[in-house]
Design an enzyme around this catalytic site. Structure first.
Site, PDB file in Angstrom:
ATOM      1  N   CYS A 125      10.213  50.767 -48.836  1.00  0.00           N
ATOM      2  CA  CYS A 125      10.692  49.518 -48.096  1.00  0.00           C
ATOM      3  C   CYS A 125      12.112  49.742 -47.969  1.00  0.00           C
ATOM      4  CB  CYS A 125      10.154  48.197 -48.716  1.00  0.00           C
ATOM      5  SG  CYS A 125       8.441  48.078 -48.873  1.00  0.00           S
ATOM      6  N   HIS A 258      15.104  42.830 -46.839  1.00  0.00           N
ATOM      7  CA  HIS A 258      13.772  43.399 -46.537  1.00  0.00           C
ATOM      8  C   HIS A 258      12.770  42.057 -46.537  1.00  0.00           C
ATOM      9  CE1 HIS A 258      10.072  45.343 -46.756  1.00  0.00           C
ATOM     10  NE2 HIS A 258       9.815  45.277 -48.092  1.00  0.00           N
ATOM     11  N   ASN A 288       5.294  41.939 -44.078  1.00  0.00           N
ATOM     12  CA  ASN A 288       5.921  42.814 -44.774  1.00  0.00           C
ATOM     13  C   ASN A 288       5.688  44.216 -44.042  1.00  0.00           C
ATOM     14  OD1 ASN A 288       7.180  44.818 -46.168  1.00  0.00           O
ATOM     15  ND2 ASN A 288       6.446  44.312 -48.313  1.00  0.00           N
TER      16      ASN A 288
END
Ligand code: ACO
Length: 331
Positions: A125, A258, A288
């Site tokens: 990520c 993020h 996500n």
């Protein structure tokens, strides 16, 4: 290659993004999981994460296909032809193949034949922040003039739909930026970090051996351990890039973290004393999307005309590895 110049900076020339069309709401997912005897609900997912829906790629769609669509939008926004790009970096943990890189596949799909470098960055990520920092360094040292940096993921392929603690969190998508050399900043400062002692808290432990998958090829996560680490490092790294650039929290126009979890994002904004409306949020509609989440949110903020030229943006990522990092820039 051109020679290095002490006054050479990197600026964002254009951004783009792409979501696969299949939108899956929490209720859709809850129905699908119920068919497997697993209970979840829209309320649980929204309360714990802020996620209401995500997009999943259909079978046969590759990571490079999502990257290609996002890249074309970014090139158009930058008024730039594919052959003008002399560096391609793709951040992904869900590449088309073990090798070659998704960046090479993307280069071919864009019809670029001049032989400029193309490679993937794998920092889960945090991948887009890593890729942006590497591209910035190559531009500032004269190794590249115009870079295409993409975050692209198909996490739905590595989710365990028998594990409700992880499969409700992720989605698929891609975001891209075109960076170019400039006489004025641009990217102001960046920080990259990793702590490999935490490999086990977020991983896909399987590998290929002898023509078979060896070990578990699906995502494993200790959510609470990730939560605790993420909250601490995101604040620290934000203050570090601000200090490096000689700026402070009051200079931040937009925080683009993020998009893992709304609670983590709001916690970071609070530590930076930022009003909640300074936070770009896409996790509610996208889940996500790992390395794709920051460029997706950046592009959404720009296309919705919230982010304007001259604004100061703080981008920050955190993810498996454990990895984390941030980039401060004047858009
Ligand atoms: N639906 C319903 N119930 C669930 C679900 C679900 N999808 N998932 C877990 N539960 C249950 C658990 O079984 C547990 O039940 P129990 O109390 O009967 O044992 C209860 O809900 C609470 O579970 P916890 O794991 O304690 O829930 P928590 O409050 O920690 O929230 C979450 C879990 C959302 C994963 C949280 O830990 C988190 O946000 N962690 C950060 C991790 C993250 O965002 N990762 C994204 C990838 S990493 C990255 O991008 C940085």
């Amino acid at each position: 290659m051109t020679s290095a110049s002490p006054t050479r900076y990197t600026r964002i020339a254009g951004t783009g993004s792409h979501l696969p069309p299949r939108r899956v709401t929490n209720d859709d997912l809850a129905r699908e999981l119920a068919g497997r005897g697993i209970e979840t609900s829209d309320q649980w997912i929204v309360d714990r994460t802020g996620i209401r829906a995500r997009h999943f790629a259909d079978d046969g769609v590759a990571c490079s296909d999502l990257a290609l669509a996002a890249a074309r939008h970014a090139l158009e926004a930058a008024s730039c032809r594919p052959e003008d790009v002399d560096l391609i970096i793709v951040a992904t943990s869900t590449p088309d193949m073990v090798f070659p890189s998704t960046a090479c596949i993307l280069q071919a799909k864009l019809g670029i034949t001049h032989g400029g470098p193309a490679f993937d960055v794998q920092a889960v990520c945090s991948g887009f922040i890593y890729a942006l920092t590497v591209a910035d360094a190559m531009i500032r040292t004269g190794a590249a003039r115009r870079a295409l940096v993409v975050g692209a993921e198909i996490f739905s392929r590595i989710l365990d739909f028998d594990d409700r603690t992880t499969c409700v969190l992720f989605g698929d998508g891609a975001g891209a930026v075109v960076l170019e050399a400039s006489d004025a900043p641009g990217l102001l400062s960046s920080e990259l970090h990793a702590d490999g002692r935490h490999v086990g808290i977020l991983c896909v432990p399987g590998t290929l051996a002898g023509g078979r998958v060896s070990g578990d090829p699906l995502l494993k996560m200790d959510g609470q351990a990730v939560f605790k680490l993420a909250v601490g490092v995101l604040a620290d790294v934000a203050f570090a890039v601000l200090a490096k650039a000689g700026r402070s929290e009051v200079d931040i126009d937009w925080l683009i973290p993020h998009q893992a979890n709304l609670r983590i994002m709001r916690g970071t904004a609070r530590k930076l004393k930022l009003a909640p409306d300074k936070l770009i949020v896409t996790v509610d509609e996208q889940g996500n999307t790992s390395a794709a989440s920051i460029p997706l949110a950046l592009d959404q903020g720009i296309r919705s005309r919230r982010i304007a030229r001259g604004d100061t943006l703080l981008l920050e990522g955190v993810g498996g590895g454990f990895t984390w990092g941030a980039v401060l820039l004047d858009y």
